[in-house]
Write a protein that holds these residues in place. Structure first.
Motif, PDB file in Angstrom:
ATOM      1  N   UNK B  42      40.350  34.212  18.660  1.00 37.43           N
ATOM      2  CA  UNK B  42      38.763  34.081  18.136  1.00 37.43           C
ATOM      3  C   UNK B  42      38.774  33.269  19.588  1.00 37.43           C
ATOM      4  N   UNK B  43      38.973  33.628  20.495  1.00 36.25           N
ATOM      5  CA  UNK B  43      39.043  32.862  22.351  1.00 36.25           C
ATOM      6  C   UNK B  43      37.531  34.355  22.298  1.00 36.25           C
ATOM      7  N   UNK B  44      36.636  33.212  23.024  1.00 38.87           N
ATOM      8  CA  UNK B  44      35.573  34.537  23.416  1.00 38.87           C
ATOM      9  C   UNK B  44      35.793  35.086  25.374  1.00 38.87           C
ATOM     10  N   UNK B  45      35.824  35.561  25.161  1.00 31.85           N
ATOM     11  CA  UNK B  45      36.124  37.000  26.379  1.00 31.85           C
ATOM     12  C   UNK B  45      36.177  35.550  27.838  1.00 31.85           C
ATOM     13  N   UNK B  46      34.808  35.535  27.641  1.00 37.14           N
ATOM     14  CA  UNK B  46      34.854  34.812  29.460  1.00 37.14           C
ATOM     15  C   UNK B  46      36.065  33.100  29.713  1.00 37.14           C
ATOM     16  N   UNK B  47      35.933  32.827  28.192  1.00 36.55           N
ATOM     17  CA  UNK B  47      37.087  31.842  28.301  1.00 36.55           C
ATOM     18  C   UNK B  47      38.266  32.154  28.543  1.00 36.55           C
ATOM     19  N   UNK B  48      38.895  33.331  27.760  1.00 32.11           N
ATOM     20  CA  UNK B  48      40.195  33.832  28.394  1.00 32.11           C
ATOM     21  C   UNK B  48      39.920  34.207  29.832  1.00 32.11           C
ATOM     22  N   UNK B  49      39.163  34.955  29.935  1.00 32.28           N
ATOM     23  CA  UNK B  49      39.031  35.414  31.231  1.00 32.28           C
ATOM     24  C   UNK B  49      39.286  33.487  32.458  1.00 32.28           C
ATOM     25  N   UNK B  50      39.203  33.285  31.826  1.00 29.77           N
ATOM     26  CA  UNK B  50      38.577  31.172  32.784  1.00 29.77           C
ATOM     27  C   UNK B  50      40.340  30.358  32.145  1.00 29.77           C
ATOM     28  N   UNK B  51      40.912  30.731  31.422  1.00 33.61           N
ATOM     29  CA  UNK B  51      42.156  30.410  31.482  1.00 33.61           C
ATOM     30  C   UNK B  51      43.192  31.363  31.978  1.00 33.61           C
ATOM     31  N   UNK B  52      42.889  32.518  32.100  1.00 32.43           N
ATOM     32  CA  UNK B  52      44.305  33.502  32.812  1.00 32.43           C
ATOM     33  C   UNK B  52      43.364  32.624  34.407  1.00 32.43           C
ATOM     34  N   UNK B  53      42.654  32.278  34.490  1.00 31.67           N
ATOM     35  CA  UNK B  53      42.257  32.409  36.664  1.00 31.67           C
ATOM     36  C   UNK B  53      42.860  30.786  36.881  1.00 31.67           C
ATOM     37  N   UNK B  54      42.872  30.260  35.715  1.00 33.42           N
ATOM     38  CA  UNK B  54      44.027  28.530  35.707  1.00 33.42           C
ATOM     39  C   UNK B  54      45.823  28.785  35.830  1.00 33.42           C
ATOM     40  N   UNK B  55      45.961  29.755  35.100  1.00 32.73           N
ATOM     41  CA  UNK B  55      47.696  30.202  34.586  1.00 32.73           C
ATOM     42  C   UNK B  55      48.292  29.892  36.250  1.00 32.73           C
ATOM     43  N   UNK B  56      49.003  29.471  36.186  1.00 33.36           N
ATOM     44  CA  UNK B  56      49.968  29.555  37.637  1.00 33.36           C
ATOM     45  C   UNK B  56      50.077  31.323  38.238  1.00 33.36           C
ATOM     46  N   UNK B  57      49.891  32.103  39.242  1.00 31.18           N
ATOM     47  CA  UNK B  57      49.691  33.354  39.461  1.00 31.18           C
ATOM     48  C   UNK B  57      50.837  34.163  39.098  1.00 31.18           C
ATOM     49  N   UNK B  58      52.103  33.655  38.602  1.00 29.45           N
ATOM     50  CA  UNK B  58      52.949  34.692  38.556  1.00 29.45           C
ATOM     51  C   UNK B  58      52.521  35.340  36.878  1.00 29.45           C
ATOM     52  N   UNK B  59      52.015  34.263  35.920  1.00 29.79           N
ATOM     53  CA  UNK B  59      51.547  34.467  34.227  1.00 29.79           C
ATOM     54  C   UNK B  59      50.505  35.116  34.323  1.00 29.79           C
ATOM     55  N   UNK B  60      49.608  35.695  35.528  1.00 30.88           N
ATOM     56  CA  UNK B  60      48.440  35.781  35.393  1.00 30.88           C
ATOM     57  C   UNK B  60      48.624  37.307  34.191  1.00 30.88           C
ATOM     58  N   UNK B  61      49.166  38.181  34.980  1.00 34.34           N
ATOM     59  CA  UNK B  61      49.778  39.448  34.783  1.00 34.34           C
ATOM     60  C   UNK B  61      50.537  39.673  32.425  1.00 34.34           C
ATOM     61  N   UNK B  62      51.460  38.851  33.378  1.00 37.17           N
ATOM     62  CA  UNK B  62      51.661  38.723  31.961  1.00 37.17           C
ATOM     63  C   UNK B  62      50.370  38.134  30.982  1.00 37.17           C
ATOM     64  N   UNK B  63      49.828  36.981  31.025  1.00 31.75           N
ATOM     65  CA  UNK B  63      48.556  36.822  30.168  1.00 31.75           C
ATOM     66  C   UNK B  63      47.948  37.661  29.558  1.00 31.75           C
ATOM     67  N   UNK B  64      47.040  38.183  30.750  1.00 31.20           N
ATOM     68  CA  UNK B  64      46.647  39.726  30.634  1.00 31.20           C
ATOM     69  C   UNK B  64      46.502  40.169  30.020  1.00 31.20           C
ATOM     70  N   UNK B  65      47.859  41.069  29.611  1.00 30.26           N
ATOM     71  CA  UNK B  65      48.739  41.890  29.082  1.00 30.26           C
ATOM     72  C   UNK B  65      48.457  41.611  28.040  1.00 30.26           C
ATOM     73  N   UNK B  66      48.687  40.142  27.423  1.00 28.42           N
ATOM     74  CA  UNK B  66      48.608  39.753  25.955  1.00 28.42           C
ATOM     75  C   UNK B  66      47.428  41.079  25.241  1.00 28.42           C
ATOM     76  N   UNK B  67      46.423  41.415  25.618  1.00 23.83           N
ATOM     77  CA  UNK B  67      45.054  41.853  25.277  1.00 23.83           C
ATOM     78  C   UNK B  67      45.407  43.426  25.093  1.00 23.83           C
ATOM     79  N   UNK B  68      44.082  43.268  23.437  1.00 24.11           N
ATOM     80  CA  UNK B  68      44.094  44.540  23.096  1.00 24.11           C
ATOM     81  C   UNK B  68      43.184  45.517  24.644  1.00 24.11           C
TER      82      UNK B  68
END
Lengths: 464, 464
Positions: B42-68
């Motif tokens: 239910x999270x808005x795309x711009x908020x998902x982007x900000x959440x991914x930006x604030x993840x540790x760099x190692x987690x960013x790819x994994x976080x991004x791959x969760x998305x359809x």
């Protein structure tokens, strides 16, 4: 067909507007009303409004009466409040009612804010009950909140409508509403439950119902929300309009993106004015008469004058030092200005960063520490330049060292204060832009002069 | 159904975002990928982007791959350039192609601007011919012009289409375009001849043709138009999008209002930075390393240091006067700061007025004269306060008179210079914000000190 008056690449749009302005005045002077009407036909309403504003006051009513009813309402909404009020005084009663009744609700609320209460009461009585309630609702909210800015002219749909039924409803209502590209889905209690765009409708199969195609994850805001927050939501989520609800989620109105453009500009102006030591009450500085101008500017100037007088006492405390080495006083303007410039730079980035929310991920201590180090590096560079310059040009190494060292200390001080005070102000609940360059300059001057003459006392008087 | 995470009146939207941030990190650490996916639904795309930006760099790819796929493209477009580039380096080649191919053309152009040329060449080869041409077209324009900002993803209609045919066409194309609320009407040569809104279509009778319902008086702009002008057109005419044409009126693209919100903010920041004696090249000040920060700030500081050194020579020229009445030097900081504050006020209103076009109807001489008189009134008030204050507190009427009189002259000077120099700069073709407070302060200091000590020479030395 009227002449196409689109700009070419050689004639700019603003030059065109001036041309229209002059032509309109000319035609009205010659009483050539048919010609004036024809001139205005292809002109955008906001430009017609500006043209009428720039007419001599006696011609404004005549100019306005050239317009057909629909255009007249739109143009009226664009006029400056001053001119709106002036026209109302010249109109016959029937014209007044016709305009006020047909204005969009949020624009009418804005107009009523500008009129004397007596006139507002007369006008309100002429409104239909529905319009009167809608207007009173808006005026019941605090200025610069979502409730005051919103328009109740949107289209609401029920979840169980079919696509065909929804399109029917939209066709019936679209002419009279401001927002039709988003359609708001409400339940039986008028609570906001979903949102549909016209595009979604067009792409849907005719047999579907609204509930199937609507988006439930809606960005919305509350009626008491500050206008700055409304603007930031619309900007952040790339919305064309933001629905406004009450505490129980009942949909009450919508704030459109065009209002936000004006809000963002007004908020930036407010910050810019504060950073230049000016009050900003939202009125146009250039419309105010000179006494209001002085009233606007003297508060800050007085406060700054008062706090600055501390510098007189600091320097008189070091009277002996200055008497002994008069040349020390030659450098006070340089030190003060350098401190002021560095402080201005630091406070500018911090205040603006807070304003645009670009500082949201960063720790306060990190920002201030960074500025401290930057101030040190800048002060080092400038200090060395000064020591060398004073040595070679004035041949006074003692003074050069004093000034250079003071410059370093003052620069570090200015950068740290410049960065830190806006944060402090914000944490105390004040607008960080208030703690701006003029204030920071004063603080830095007082401390800086004390440091300079203390260093001078140590270095120069011991050597002399 | 996922939990509704809309803000209530007690939990703010930004607090919610922080909660999502922390939850996401937690779930990813626990390798609970299904939970993380559900969290983000239910999270808005711009908020998902900000959440991914604030993840540790190692987690960013994994976080991004969760998305359809659809969400992934939209989120990718919202990411900071730094993170976009980092993700590309981690992706497999197929993922890279999939994202870059499906991005909207204007966002892709922005991304390509940030990438090294080598990578851009590789990526461009993977694009379809159509996408490659569209992207190259945008990149061919100067940065910050309409051509670079526009998107070619709009819907064009021919004048002779019936309403039914038009709706058919829209249904086919609407999924892939950015702008569908305005439909642009072009002729055989693809020249822009009219505009129709979705609402107009809905309200029309099925047997009508586009030509009958379209608006011919279109506001548009050229590809080489500055982004500031684009923003002002959209703001002035309350548009949701502005069509962009070439010199022969061929429709090439559209700039949308959400870009304008960002433009207005960036332009305001540029002005605010200049008025604080800072360069603004568009990069985030807080992302730059300390050496870049010093590089950014030292130019202005050096120029100001150099020009300020004139004050040293002026004061040394009056060495005798200062030696005789050392107390005169105590007031230089006060005079300098007062002049600086008044000059800042005047230049702030003029620079901002020029920027927001609110000065367009006014004559330059009127504005400057008005500031001169205002300066006189303000200087009179402050001068009297100082004369009285110095008399009662220090008991030195001569010095009080000197300071008070100087304050009056300096204030008039500061207000006039503060208002006049931005106009001068503008007429010479420069940005008026360049001639801002720091520069004006320097000019006023140099002249002000000269005036002060000249008056002092006349009054105090003759009396002493």
């Amino acid at each position: 067909m009227p002449t196409d008056i689109s700009p070419s690449s050689t004639v700019s749009r603003s030059e065109l507007r001036e041309l229209v302005q002059r032509q309109l005045e000319l035609l009205l002077e010659q009483k050539n009303y048919e010609g004036a009407k024809a001139l205005l036909i292809p002109v955008q309403p906001v430009d017609i409004a500006e043209a009428i504003e720039n007419l001599p006051e006696t011609m404004q009513v005549i100019g306005f009466r050239l317009l057909n009813q629909t255009t007249a309402i739109t143009v009226y909404e664009y006029l400056e409040p001053k001119v709106q009020v002036a026209l109302l005084e010249h109109f016959k009663e029937q014209e007044v009612i016709s305009i006020v009744e047909n204005m969009s609700t949020d624009e009418r609320a804005k107009l009523f804010e500008e009129l004397p209460a007596k006139i507002v009461r007369q006008l309100i009585n002429h409104l239909s009950l529905e319009e009167r309630q809608a207007t009173s609702l808006l005026l019941g909210y605090q200025p610069n909140t979502a409730g005051r800015l919103m328009t109740p002219d949107y289209i609401a749909l029920k979840q169980n409508l079919t696509i065909i039924e929804a399109e029917e409803r939209i066709r019936r209502l679209a002419q009279d509403v401001e927002v039709s590209y988003y359609l708001y889905v409400t339940d039986e209690q008028k609570r906001l439950v979903g949102i549909v765009s016209l595009k979604d409708l067009l792409l849907a199969k005719p047999e579907q119902i609204i509930e199937e195609i609507m988006t439930r994850d809606i960005v919305y805001s509350y009626t008491n929300c500050d206008r700055e927050e409304v603007a930031q939501l619309i900007q952040r989520y790339d919305l064309l309009a933001l629905p406004i609800v009450d505490q129980e989620q009942h949909l009450l109105g919508v704030v459109t993106v065009d209002d936000v453009l004006d809000i963002l500009e007004a908020e930036a102006t407010e910050d810019i004015y504060l950073m230049g030591a000016l009050q900003d009450d939202g009125d146009d500085y250039f419309q105010a008469n000179l006494f209001d101008v002085v009233k606007k500017r003297i508060p800050w100037l007085s406060i700054l004058l008062l706090t600055n007088s501390a510098t007189i006492f600091i320097m008189s405390g070091f009277e002996e030092v200055i008497e002994q080495v008069v040349a020390l006083s030659f450098f006070t303007p340089l030190l003060i200005d350098a401190g002021g410039n560095v402080g201005a730079q630091s406070s500018t980035v911090v205040i603006r960063g807070l304003s645009t929310k670009s500082l949201q991920g960063k720790k306060t201590t990190w920002v201030i520490l960074r500025e401290l180090i930057a101030g040190g590096l800048l002060g080092l560079i400038m200090g060395i330049v000064v020591i060398v310059g004073v040595f070679f040009i004035l041949g006074k190494p003692d003074i050069g060292l004093t000034v250079g060292l003071s410059l370093l200390v003052i620069t570090i001080l200015a950068a740290t204060t410049g960065a830190g005070l806006p944060f402090l102000f914000k944490s105390l609940g004040f607008d960080p832009a208030l703690m701006s360059a003029p204030f920071i300059t004063t603080v830095v001057d007082i401390l800086g002069l004390f440091i300079y003459f203390s260093i001078a006392q140590a270095i120069v008087m011991n050597g002399a």
